[in-house]
Design a protein around this motif. Structure first.
Motif, PDB file in Angstrom:
ATOM      1  N   THR A   1       0.837  -1.195   0.000  1.00 14.68           N
ATOM      2  CA  THR A   1       0.000   0.000   0.000  1.00 14.68           C
ATOM      3  C   THR A   1       0.878   1.254   0.000  1.00 14.68           C
ATOM      4  OG1 THR A   1      -0.075   0.226   2.412  1.00 14.68           O
ATOM      5  CG2 THR A   1      -1.683  -1.276   1.382  1.00 14.68           C
ATOM      6  N   PRO A   2       0.321   2.397  -0.349  1.00 18.05           N
ATOM      7  CA  PRO A   2       1.117   3.633  -0.276  1.00 18.05           C
ATOM      8  C   PRO A   2       1.669   3.881   1.124  1.00 18.05           C
ATOM      9  CG  PRO A   2      -0.877   4.002  -1.560  1.00 18.05           C
ATOM     10  CD  PRO A   2      -1.011   2.632  -0.952  1.00 18.05           C
ATOM     11  N   GLU A   3       0.919   3.470   2.143  1.00 20.43           N
ATOM     12  CA  GLU A   3       1.375   3.662   3.517  1.00 20.43           C
ATOM     13  C   GLU A   3       2.639   2.853   3.806  1.00 20.43           C
ATOM     14  OE1 GLU A   3      -2.615   4.970   3.038  1.00 20.43           O
ATOM     15  OE2 GLU A   3      -1.775   2.962   2.662  1.00 20.43           O
ATOM     16  N   ASP A   4       2.786   1.711   3.140  1.00 13.11           N
ATOM     17  CA  ASP A   4       3.988   0.897   3.354  1.00 13.11           C
ATOM     18  C   ASP A   4       5.250   1.641   2.923  1.00 13.11           C
ATOM     19  OD1 ASP A   4       2.519  -1.243   4.346  1.00 13.11           O
ATOM     20  OD2 ASP A   4       2.279  -2.154   2.365  1.00 13.11           O
ATOM     21  N   LEU A   5       5.122   2.457   1.893  1.00 11.69           N
ATOM     22  CA  LEU A   5       6.283   3.218   1.424  1.00 11.69           C
ATOM     23  C   LEU A   5       6.687   4.308   2.420  1.00 11.69           C
ATOM     24  CD1 LEU A   5       5.382   3.603  -2.364  1.00 11.69           C
ATOM     25  CD2 LEU A   5       7.098   2.076  -1.350  1.00 11.69           C
ATOM     26  N   ASP A   6       5.747   4.675   3.289  1.00 12.54           N
ATOM     27  CA  ASP A   6       6.042   5.698   4.289  1.00 12.54           C
ATOM     28  C   ASP A   6       6.778   5.138   5.508  1.00 12.54           C
ATOM     29  OD1 ASP A   6       4.766   7.601   2.715  1.00 12.54           O
ATOM     30  OD2 ASP A   6       2.813   7.262   3.672  1.00 12.54           O
ATOM     31  N   LEU A   7       7.024   3.824   5.513  1.00  7.42           N
ATOM     32  CA  LEU A   7       7.704   3.213   6.652  1.00  7.42           C
ATOM     33  C   LEU A   7       9.197   3.529   6.685  1.00  7.42           C
ATOM     34  CD1 LEU A   7       6.014  -0.327   6.598  1.00  7.42           C
ATOM     35  CD2 LEU A   7       5.465   1.611   8.089  1.00  7.42           C
ATOM     36  N   VAL A   8       9.743   4.047   5.586  1.00  6.67           N
ATOM     37  CA  VAL A   8      11.165   4.393   5.534  1.00  6.67           C
ATOM     38  C   VAL A   8      11.332   5.849   5.130  1.00  6.67           C
ATOM     39  CG1 VAL A   8      11.927   2.062   4.997  1.00  6.67           C
ATOM     40  CG2 VAL A   8      11.401   3.626   3.144  1.00  6.67           C
ATOM     41  N   ARG A   9      12.440   6.429   5.556  1.00  8.07           N
ATOM     42  CA  ARG A   9      12.825   7.763   5.124  1.00  8.07           C
ATOM     43  C   ARG A   9      14.248   7.691   4.587  1.00  8.07           C
ATOM     44  NH1 ARG A   9      10.697  12.046   9.657  1.00  8.07           N
ATOM     45  NH2 ARG A   9      10.822  13.426   7.853  1.00  8.07           N
ATOM     46  N   VAL A  10      14.557   8.554   3.638  1.00  7.15           N
ATOM     47  CA  VAL A  10      15.857   8.510   2.972  1.00  7.15           C
ATOM     48  C   VAL A  10      16.564   9.847   3.122  1.00  7.15           C
ATOM     49  CG1 VAL A  10      17.067   7.990   0.820  1.00  7.15           C
ATOM     50  CG2 VAL A  10      14.827   6.962   1.265  1.00  7.15           C
ATOM     51  N   THR A  11      17.861   9.798   3.386  1.00  3.81           N
ATOM     52  CA  THR A  11      18.642  11.024   3.515  1.00  3.81           C
ATOM     53  C   THR A  11      20.098  10.752   3.165  1.00  3.81           C
ATOM     54  OG1 THR A  11      19.238  12.843   5.019  1.00  3.81           O
ATOM     55  CG2 THR A  11      19.179  10.635   5.946  1.00  3.81           C
ATOM     56  N   ASP A  12      20.825  11.822   2.887  1.00  4.25           N
ATOM     57  CA  ASP A  12      22.281  11.766   2.722  1.00  4.25           C
ATOM     58  C   ASP A  12      22.986  12.537   3.830  1.00  4.25           C
ATOM     59  OD1 ASP A  12      22.467  10.332   0.139  1.00  4.25           O
ATOM     60  OD2 ASP A  12      21.424  12.099  -0.644  1.00  4.25           O
ATOM     61  N   ASP A  13      22.209  13.060   4.770  1.00  2.00           N
ATOM     62  CA  ASP A  13      22.721  13.953   5.804  1.00  2.00           C
ATOM     63  C   ASP A  13      22.713  13.244   7.162  1.00  2.00           C
ATOM     64  OD1 ASP A  13      23.268  15.926   7.630  1.00  2.00           O
ATOM     65  OD2 ASP A  13      21.775  17.346   6.890  1.00  2.00           O
ATOM     66  N   PRO A  14      23.879  12.982   7.751  1.00  2.00           N
ATOM     67  CA  PRO A  14      23.928  12.306   9.058  1.00  2.00           C
ATOM     68  C   PRO A  14      23.146  13.042  10.147  1.00  2.00           C
ATOM     69  CG  PRO A  14      26.100  12.322   8.065  1.00  2.00           C
ATOM     70  CD  PRO A  14      25.223  13.214   7.207  1.00  2.00           C
ATOM     71  N   GLU A  15      23.207  14.367  10.146  1.00  2.00           N
ATOM     72  CA  GLU A  15      22.493  15.120  11.173  1.00  2.00           C
ATOM     73  C   GLU A  15      20.982  14.981  11.009  1.00  2.00           C
ATOM     74  OE1 GLU A  15      23.886  19.123  11.217  1.00  2.00           O
ATOM     75  OE2 GLU A  15      25.898  18.585  11.898  1.00  2.00           O
ATOM     76  N   GLU A  16      20.514  15.003   9.762  1.00  2.03           N
ATOM     77  CA  GLU A  16      19.088  14.818   9.519  1.00  2.03           C
ATOM     78  C   GLU A  16      18.663  13.414   9.926  1.00  2.03           C
ATOM     79  OE1 GLU A  16      16.071  16.133   6.050  1.00  2.03           O
ATOM     80  OE2 GLU A  16      17.680  14.789   5.391  1.00  2.03           O
ATOM     81  N   CYS A  17      19.488  12.432   9.634  1.00  2.00           N
ATOM     82  CA  CYS A  17      19.206  11.050  10.022  1.00  2.00           C
ATOM     83  C   CYS A  17      18.965  10.948  11.522  1.00  2.00           C
ATOM     84  CB  CYS A  17      20.383  10.164   9.604  1.00  2.00           C
ATOM     85  SG  CYS A  17      20.387   8.512  10.314  1.00  2.00           S
ATOM     86  N   VAL A  18      19.881  11.487  12.308  1.00  2.00           N
ATOM     87  CA  VAL A  18      19.759  11.408  13.767  1.00  2.00           C
ATOM     88  C   VAL A  18      18.591  12.254  14.255  1.00  2.00           C
ATOM     89  CG1 VAL A  18      20.937  11.850  15.952  1.00  2.00           C
ATOM     90  CG2 VAL A  18      22.204  10.882  14.020  1.00  2.00           C
ATOM     91  N   ARG A  19      18.352  13.387  13.602  1.00  2.00           N
ATOM     92  CA  ARG A  19      17.223  14.225  14.001  1.00  2.00           C
ATOM     93  C   ARG A  19      15.897  13.479  13.847  1.00  2.00           C
ATOM     94  NH1 ARG A  19      18.443  18.258  11.229  1.00  2.00           N
ATOM     95  NH2 ARG A  19      17.031  18.072   9.435  1.00  2.00           N
ATOM     96  N   TRP A  20      15.750  12.711  12.767  1.00  2.00           N
ATOM     97  CA  TRP A  20      14.535  11.918  12.570  1.00  2.00           C
ATOM     98  C   TRP A  20      14.381  10.869  13.673  1.00  2.00           C
ATOM     99  CZ3 TRP A  20      15.329  10.987   6.621  1.00  2.00           C
ATOM    100  CH2 TRP A  20      14.900  12.128   5.921  1.00  2.00           C
TER     101      TRP A  20
END
Length: 253
Positions: A217-236
């Motif tokens: 489902t579209p909601e399944d795709l929302d289970l992950v987030r993608v980034t190239d920024d270590p600070e953004e990763c930890v902030r999430w």
């Protein structure tokens, strides 16, 4: 480069002629041969139980922890290794313990970053025919015989996964986490993919094939987030914790 021939079997290190021809998992799952398993499998249950007890006893007081996954084959000078090391340090500075598989490559880089930042750097190793034991930056380590025990420890004692580029083992951990999220076995469990150019084609396939065919489902795709920024990763990761704590407070009221 030829690796030193160390073989980890649980807490035991074997070398040279003492290295076995098969792993504990292989012997457990091998259904061929005589009926000797009738007599040996009950004793294996005791060994499995011991691994659970050892894992629970060692990891239960780690506090807030995040697991970092990625390839064991990534060179130390690779950009992904630099990202992993930075993420390890950022997680410690945000108040987290860092848990990896304890091996080389991405895992070693994340452990190195965590240890250099003064944090707890955990390695959960596994008995494999081609690994060399825990990396030198692990300051709390356990070597497991059984994959399924190790997998439980990752999920039970982590409140999120950070997944960098990796191979089959990394994909296994990623999709196991997504399955647990999709089925509601775990909740409020952020999964962050680091490396948009690496993960982008996989996400495109999920969207253009699985979603298009109605298999997710579209909601399944929302289970992950993608980034190239270590600070953004930890902030999430931190934001997910705050949201979970807020929901817990509301429920308590």
């Amino acid at each position: 480069m030829t690796r030193r021939r160390d073989y980890q079997r649980g807490p035991v290190t074997l070398r040279g002629a003492r290295v076995p021809a098969s792993t504990t998992d292989q012997r457990l799952l091998d259904t061929r041969g005589s009926a000797d398993w009738v007599h040996t499998d009950p004793w294996r249950v005791m060994r499995i139980q011991a691994e659970f007890v050892e894992g629970f006893g060692t990891l239960s007081e780690l506090g807030r922890s995040v697991a970092v996954f990625g390839s064991a084959r990534t060179p130390a000078d690779h950009p992904s290794a630099a990202l992993a090391e930075q993420i390890g340090g950022e997680l410690v500075r945000a108040g987290y313990t860092v848990i990896t598989g304890g091996g080389p490559g991405i895992m070693e880089a994340a452990n190195k970053g965590a240890a250099a930042a003064g944090g707890t750097s955990v390695g959960l190793g596994i008995e494999l025919p081609f690994e060399t034991g825990l990396n030198e930056h692990v300051n709390v380590g356990i070597n497991f015989r059984y994959f399924f025990v190790r997998k439980l420890m990752f999920v039970k004692y982590s409140e999120g996964f950070v997944v960098l580029p990796g191979g089959v083992g990394t994909l296994d951990e990623l999709f196991e986490a997504l399955t647990l999220l999709q089925t509601g076995k775990v909740t409020s469990f952020p999964v962050v993919l680091v490396g948009s150019s690496f993960w982008g084609p996989l996400l495109d396939w999920l969207r253009e094939t699985l979603l298009a065919e109605g298999m997710i489902t579209p909601e399944d795709l929302d289970l992950v987030r993608v980034t190239d920024d270590p600070e953004e990763c930890v902030r999430w990761i931190v934001e997910a914790r705050r949201e979970r704590d807020a929901r817990s407070s509301d429920t308590a009221l």
